[in-house]
Structures are given as C-alpha cells and as structure tokens.
Scaffold this motif. Sequence first.
Motif, PDB file in Angstrom:
ATOM      1  N   LEU A 340      -5.308  16.316   1.069  1.00  0.00           N
ATOM      2  CA  LEU A 340      -4.189  17.162   0.676  1.00  0.00           C
ATOM      3  C   LEU A 340      -3.151  17.255   1.790  1.00  0.00           C
ATOM      4  CD1 LEU A 340      -6.187  20.028  -1.064  1.00  0.00           C
ATOM      5  CD2 LEU A 340      -4.878  18.215  -2.182  1.00  0.00           C
ATOM      6  N   GLY A 341      -3.604  17.368   3.024  1.00  0.00           N
ATOM      7  CA  GLY A 341      -2.659  17.459   4.137  1.00  0.00           C
ATOM      8  C   GLY A 341      -1.818  16.214   4.288  1.00  0.00           C
ATOM      9  N   SER A 342      -2.437  15.042   4.095  1.00  0.00           N
ATOM     10  CA  SER A 342      -1.692  13.792   4.245  1.00  0.00           C
ATOM     11  C   SER A 342      -0.650  13.606   3.155  1.00  0.00           C
ATOM     12  CB  SER A 342      -2.660  12.601   4.256  1.00  0.00           C
ATOM     13  OG  SER A 342      -3.294  12.456   2.994  1.00  0.00           O
ATOM     14  N   ALA A 343      -0.835  14.271   2.015  1.00  0.00           N
ATOM     15  CA  ALA A 343       0.105  14.113   0.900  1.00  0.00           C
ATOM     16  C   ALA A 343       1.512  14.564   1.280  1.00  0.00           C
ATOM     17  CB  ALA A 343      -0.386  14.902  -0.306  1.00  0.00           C
ATOM     18  N   TYR A 344       1.614  15.514   2.193  1.00  0.00           N
ATOM     19  CA  TYR A 344       2.923  16.038   2.559  1.00  0.00           C
ATOM     20  C   TYR A 344       3.716  15.060   3.420  1.00  0.00           C
ATOM     21  CZ  TYR A 344       1.490  20.392   0.447  1.00  0.00           C
ATOM     22  OH  TYR A 344       1.085  21.340  -0.465  1.00  0.00           O
ATOM     23  N   ALA A 345       3.056  14.005   3.899  1.00  0.00           N
ATOM     24  CA  ALA A 345       3.762  12.972   4.662  1.00  0.00           C
ATOM     25  C   ALA A 345       4.119  11.756   3.810  1.00  0.00           C
ATOM     26  CB  ALA A 345       2.904  12.541   5.850  1.00  0.00           C
ATOM     27  N   VAL A 346       3.718  11.762   2.542  1.00  0.00           N
ATOM     28  CA  VAL A 346       4.008  10.643   1.640  1.00  0.00           C
ATOM     29  C   VAL A 346       5.430  10.812   1.097  1.00  0.00           C
ATOM     30  CG1 VAL A 346       3.329   9.477  -0.498  1.00  0.00           C
ATOM     31  CG2 VAL A 346       1.574  10.390   1.043  1.00  0.00           C
ATOM     32  N   SER A 347       6.214   9.757   1.155  1.00  0.00           N
ATOM     33  CA  SER A 347       7.600   9.837   0.699  1.00  0.00           C
ATOM     34  C   SER A 347       7.722   9.454  -0.769  1.00  0.00           C
ATOM     35  CB  SER A 347       8.484   8.917   1.530  1.00  0.00           C
ATOM     36  OG  SER A 347       8.225   7.560   1.211  1.00  0.00           O
ATOM     37  N   GLY A 348       8.843   9.827  -1.353  1.00  0.00           N
ATOM     38  CA  GLY A 348       9.136   9.405  -2.723  1.00  0.00           C
ATOM     39  C   GLY A 348       9.200   7.901  -2.840  1.00  0.00           C
ATOM     40  N   ILE A 349       9.687   7.247  -1.789  1.00  0.00           N
ATOM     41  CA  ILE A 349       9.752   5.780  -1.804  1.00  0.00           C
ATOM     42  C   ILE A 349       8.344   5.195  -1.834  1.00  0.00           C
ATOM     43  CG2 ILE A 349      10.391   3.762  -0.416  1.00  0.00           C
ATOM     44  CD1 ILE A 349      12.866   5.329   0.490  1.00  0.00           C
ATOM     45  N   ASP A 350       7.424   5.800  -1.066  1.00  0.00           N
ATOM     46  CA  ASP A 350       6.023   5.339  -1.094  1.00  0.00           C
ATOM     47  C   ASP A 350       5.458   5.411  -2.519  1.00  0.00           C
ATOM     48  OD1 ASP A 350       5.993   4.993   1.686  1.00  0.00           O
ATOM     49  OD2 ASP A 350       5.303   7.043   2.038  1.00  0.00           O
ATOM     50  N   ILE A 351       5.684   6.536  -3.177  1.00  0.00           N
ATOM     51  CA  ILE A 351       5.164   6.710  -4.545  1.00  0.00           C
ATOM     52  C   ILE A 351       5.832   5.734  -5.500  1.00  0.00           C
ATOM     53  CG2 ILE A 351       4.987   8.323  -6.484  1.00  0.00           C
ATOM     54  CD1 ILE A 351       3.038   8.867  -4.175  1.00  0.00           C
ATOM     55  N   ILE A 354       4.169   2.393  -5.238  1.00  0.00           N
ATOM     56  CA  ILE A 354       2.865   2.375  -5.920  1.00  0.00           C
ATOM     57  C   ILE A 354       3.061   2.351  -7.427  1.00  0.00           C
ATOM     58  CG2 ILE A 354       0.672   3.594  -6.235  1.00  0.00           C
ATOM     59  CD1 ILE A 354       1.128   4.794  -3.405  1.00  0.00           C
ATOM     60  N   GLU A 355       4.044   3.091  -7.923  1.00  0.00           N
ATOM     61  CA  GLU A 355       4.345   3.069  -9.365  1.00  0.00           C
ATOM     62  C   GLU A 355       4.747   1.668  -9.812  1.00  0.00           C
ATOM     63  OE1 GLU A 355       3.961   4.882 -11.853  1.00  0.00           O
ATOM     64  OE2 GLU A 355       3.946   6.986 -11.302  1.00  0.00           O
ATOM     65  N   ASP A 356       5.550   0.978  -9.015  1.00  0.00           N
ATOM     66  CA  ASP A 356       5.923  -0.401  -9.357  1.00  0.00           C
ATOM     67  C   ASP A 356       4.690  -1.284  -9.438  1.00  0.00           C
ATOM     68  OD1 ASP A 356       8.595   0.250  -9.460  1.00  0.00           O
ATOM     69  OD2 ASP A 356       9.075  -0.524  -7.455  1.00  0.00           O
ATOM     70  N   GLU A 357       3.795  -1.138  -8.452  1.00  0.00           N
ATOM     71  CA  GLU A 357       2.558  -1.920  -8.441  1.00  0.00           C
ATOM     72  C   GLU A 357       1.689  -1.553  -9.638  1.00  0.00           C
ATOM     73  OE1 GLU A 357      -0.447  -4.536  -6.805  1.00  0.00           O
ATOM     74  OE2 GLU A 357       1.700  -4.316  -6.417  1.00  0.00           O
ATOM     75  N   ARG A 358       1.660  -0.285  -9.978  1.00  0.00           N
ATOM     76  CA  ARG A 358       0.859   0.195 -11.110  1.00  0.00           C
ATOM     77  C   ARG A 358       1.313  -0.466 -12.405  1.00  0.00           C
ATOM     78  NH1 ARG A 358       0.010   6.648 -12.518  1.00  0.00           N
ATOM     79  NH2 ARG A 358      -1.581   6.352 -14.137  1.00  0.00           N
ATOM     80  N   ARG A 359       2.604  -0.461 -12.648  1.00  0.00           N
ATOM     81  CA  ARG A 359       3.118  -1.051 -13.900  1.00  0.00           C
ATOM     82  C   ARG A 359       2.890  -2.552 -13.930  1.00  0.00           C
ATOM     83  NH1 ARG A 359       7.108   2.935 -12.960  1.00  0.00           N
ATOM     84  NH2 ARG A 359       8.380   1.447 -11.777  1.00  0.00           N
ATOM     85  N   ALA A 360       3.118  -3.218 -12.788  1.00  0.00           N
ATOM     86  CA  ALA A 360       2.946  -4.668 -12.750  1.00  0.00           C
ATOM     87  C   ALA A 360       1.489  -5.053 -12.982  1.00  0.00           C
ATOM     88  CB  ALA A 360       3.433  -5.206 -11.405  1.00  0.00           C
ATOM     89  N   PHE A 361       0.578  -4.357 -12.307  1.00  0.00           N
ATOM     90  CA  PHE A 361      -0.845  -4.664 -12.485  1.00  0.00           C
ATOM     91  C   PHE A 361      -1.260  -4.428 -13.938  1.00  0.00           C
ATOM     92  CE2 PHE A 361      -5.219  -3.219 -12.879  1.00  0.00           C
ATOM     93  CZ  PHE A 361      -5.913  -4.293 -12.328  1.00  0.00           C
ATOM     94  N   GLY A 362      -0.866  -3.283 -14.495  1.00  0.00           N
ATOM     95  CA  GLY A 362      -1.258  -2.966 -15.867  1.00  0.00           C
ATOM     96  C   GLY A 362      -0.772  -4.008 -16.853  1.00  0.00           C
ATOM     97  N   GLY A 363       0.473  -4.454 -16.696  1.00  0.00           N
ATOM     98  CA  GLY A 363       1.008  -5.458 -17.608  1.00  0.00           C
ATOM     99  C   GLY A 363       0.316  -6.800 -17.467  1.00  0.00           C
ATOM    100  N   ARG A 364       0.094  -7.212 -16.213  1.00  0.00           N
ATOM    101  CA  ARG A 364      -0.561  -8.509 -15.993  1.00  0.00           C
ATOM    102  C   ARG A 364      -2.004  -8.489 -16.482  1.00  0.00           C
ATOM    103  NH1 ARG A 364       2.042  -8.304 -10.338  1.00  0.00           N
ATOM    104  NH2 ARG A 364       3.983  -9.479 -10.631  1.00  0.00           N
ATOM    105  N   PHE A 365      -2.695  -7.382 -16.240  1.00  0.00           N
ATOM    106  CA  PHE A 365      -4.090  -7.315 -16.666  1.00  0.00           C
ATOM    107  C   PHE A 365      -4.195  -7.286 -18.184  1.00  0.00           C
ATOM    108  CE2 PHE A 365      -8.262  -5.561 -17.446  1.00  0.00           C
ATOM    109  CZ  PHE A 365      -9.042  -6.266 -16.537  1.00  0.00           C
ATOM    110  N   GLU A 366      -3.372  -6.476 -18.834  1.00  0.00           N
ATOM    111  CA  GLU A 366      -3.445  -6.358 -20.297  1.00  0.00           C
ATOM    112  C   GLU A 366      -3.126  -7.677 -20.979  1.00  0.00           C
ATOM    113  OE1 GLU A 366      -4.398  -3.676 -23.496  1.00  0.00           O
ATOM    114  OE2 GLU A 366      -4.645  -3.574 -21.311  1.00  0.00           O
TER     115      GLU A 366
END
Length: 465
Positions: A340-351, A354-366
């Motif tokens: 939880l403490g480390s979450a406050y150092a995560v930037s919107g760009i970081d997320i 990860i969202e870009d990677e999430r969508r790409a992986f999901g599409g390629r896998f499906e």
Amino acid sequence: MGDIDLCYASISDLSRDFGTGALSPVEVTRAHLERIDRLNPVLEAYLTVLAESALADARRAEEEISRGEHRGPLHGVPIGLKDLVYTEGIRTTAGMSIHRNFIPAYDATVASRLRRAGAVLLGKLNLTEAAGGEYHPDSPAVVNPWNSSYWAGASSSGSAVATATGMCTASLGSDTGGSIRNPCNMNAVTGIKPTWGRVSVHGVFGMAPSLDVVGPIARSAEDAYHVLRAIAGPDVNDPTAGRAEVPDYSVGPPEMKGMRIGFDPEAAFDGVESAVVNVLRDALATFESLGAAICQVRLPSTMGLAAGWGAYAGTEAAVVHEETFPSRSTEYGRWMRELLGSAYAVSGIDIARIEDERRAFGGRFEAHFEDLDLVLLPVLPVGDLTLDRFTQLLYDSDNLPNVFRYTAPFNFSGNPTITLPGGFDGAGVPIGFQLVSRHLDELLLARAGSAFQSATDWHLRRPPV
C-alpha cells in the motif's frame, strides 16, 4: 460409510444419497464438524466455525429433502467460505487485525446464493492479510497438510487446506494474482478461477477490484462446477457482474476427442523446475491419450504484466484501504504495509503503460482461441516452495514476478482457468497445472478437467493427516 468417507464424498454422491435417504445431511455435517475439531487446531484452516448454525442448516435441509423439496446438488452439502465473504451477523475479518471485530449487516451475494441452494455453511476460512501475500503477524498461518514446512499457497490457503483435508466438501476462494490457483497447486485440489465478472463480488472484501474474482475450490472438476453454477450469474447489487448465465447442465461425459490444446514449450518450460516440467509432460500425454490434439503455439509474453502486477494491484488496493491506510498503517503487517505504501509512488503514466500491456496481452491471447479450445500452462514455475524459500521470494522484487508469470496475467486478461492436481515433488508436496479457456467457457474447463480426472487419480490422493 465411515466418517472419513463422509468427509471425502463428492457432491454428486452426497446429493444422490440425500435424495434416497441413504445419507443424512445432519450425519454428514456432524462428521465434518468432528473433523474440524480434530484437525483445525493443527492446520488453522478455519477462523470461525459455525457448528450450531451449520447443524440447524443441515436439519432444515434434511426436512426439506424428505418432503420432496430438493433444491439441487448443493442441498445439504457442507461448504466453507473464505473469511472475506460477508455473512450477516457473523464476524468477517479479511485476515486483518483492523477488522477482527467486523460483523456485516448482510450476506454477500455468493453467500446468499449458497444458502438459497441449500448448502450448509460450516464456517469462515483463514486467509492472508487482506488477501495479500502474507498473514498478519497477529494471526495464525495456515499449515500445508502434505508437509508443514511448505507453503500452503497464499490467500485462499484456508479454503484449499480445508477442502483437501475433508474439513468441507468444497469452499469459496478469491483470486487477484493467483490466490485460487496457488493454494490448489500446493494442496492437490481443483479450483476454477472464473471469467472476471462471472461471479458477483457484492459483499466480498476486495483487494484490487478490476482483478478480483471469487470462485470454487473442490476435490474434482465436477464438484467445482456444481459450486460455480450456484454462485455465478447477474446481480443487481454488482454492476460489474456479467449478464451471461452459467449453462444449467451437467459437466457431461469425459470426452476429449477433437479438443485442441495449445502448448508453448518455450513459455512453459524455460526457467521452470524439473518436477513441474515432468507434471506438464505427463498431463499433455494424458490429454493426448484421451483424444485431444496438442497444438504447438507461441504465446504472448507474460513477464511484463507479472512485473507490473504489484504496482497495479497496489494502487487499486490503496483505494480499497483509504479509510485505514496510511492513517492506521502500524496495524498492518509488513507485506500489505509495503504494498500500500509503494502505491503512492506509482504515477499515472506507470498505470497507463500497464493498461496498454493489459489490453495488448488480452487481445493477443484471446486470438489464439480462433484455432484452439484450451491452453495448458504451469501454475508456478517452482516445485520446491518451502516456507523459507517462499518468504525469500516474496520480498525479492527482482524474482517475485517470475512467481506470478503464469497466474497474474489471466487476472489482467480476465480469462477463466481451472487448476488440476498433476503429481508430486520429491518431498511429497503436490504440483498442479492449469488450463485456460476463452472468456465465459468455464463449462469447457470443467469438462476437460473431468476427462483428465477420469484417467488419473491425483485428485483422489489424501494428505497424511
């Protein structure tokens, strides 16, 4: 039938015998409660045992069935709930010292659906703090019944251990990065991680809501699907619950002819310990002997999502915990406090990355399911997870993503999986594997699991307790 056999009977067998009067739900519930009394002080699978209300549930089920009011396969069957599932008037801790005295005013949807199906609720099962990576230091840790010096498998460990040892017929777990699959892998039980949104999470304490799922842990694929059918489907109280109903028919005969199973040797074998590799090879041979076609494929890399899981899950968890963290941070254990403490150092760009990677992986896998029915993968790349080794990995930021690489990506993509027992390592500790399907195809997973279990006996092995 002896008490030990009552505690290891399948859902189908119990339902049949309750219907004919050959067995009594009260008799079966008593056998489970006696087994809990004997084993739980050692294994710490239950946090709360509901002996009085469970016997009342069993008496009610017995009376209803005797009147011909049989509600279905779970009627009178003893089930355990992970202690993050809200139960009206019954303590629900989520494994947290902060919530040690929390008593919900209502049932979670999954709990109310089990009650509606006539299940006997035996109690609330132990878990890691807030469904994270480690138990709170003030809480007892669940013990692996196969070997007490080995890891029991993360947050749904109480659910898996209780099911494996006959302290319930089946149970509910939850999975945010592997917490149904890892405990099933470590305890020789079967678990379905459903499609995200397949099962309502209303009244379930969340960890990372866009990754969280609730699913069944049982001793066979058929039993797991019986539980899934009871809890899944639309819910007016949960806007994230999908509208698709779970097919309302049995798993059916174990038939694999013509089934196409994808397998990527590089993805499944590279950096994977030999005991796990042997289990995968044997599973592939079994499926091939049953008539399935094993199709070599090249799967998209999972390491990017595995590496991003902590940052992504941590930021969502920080929102879940914002009323108590950081204001009460000293009441958290080390692992949750650091996440939880480390979450406050995560930037919107970081997320966003990860969202870009999430969508790409999901599409390629499906896309692979245009030519395949299932994909076979390990659950864990390691087969010798002693408690000491797991603790070292848990706090090793360089190597921990390797532990998550077969589980966390399917929380990101939302694909359903089934974990099946497939063998043992040299220390006599179980090793499993997982099958992954397209979204909403849990029935296919259950059928394939049932076929595998018709040809093997790994799921019938019992821990030495």
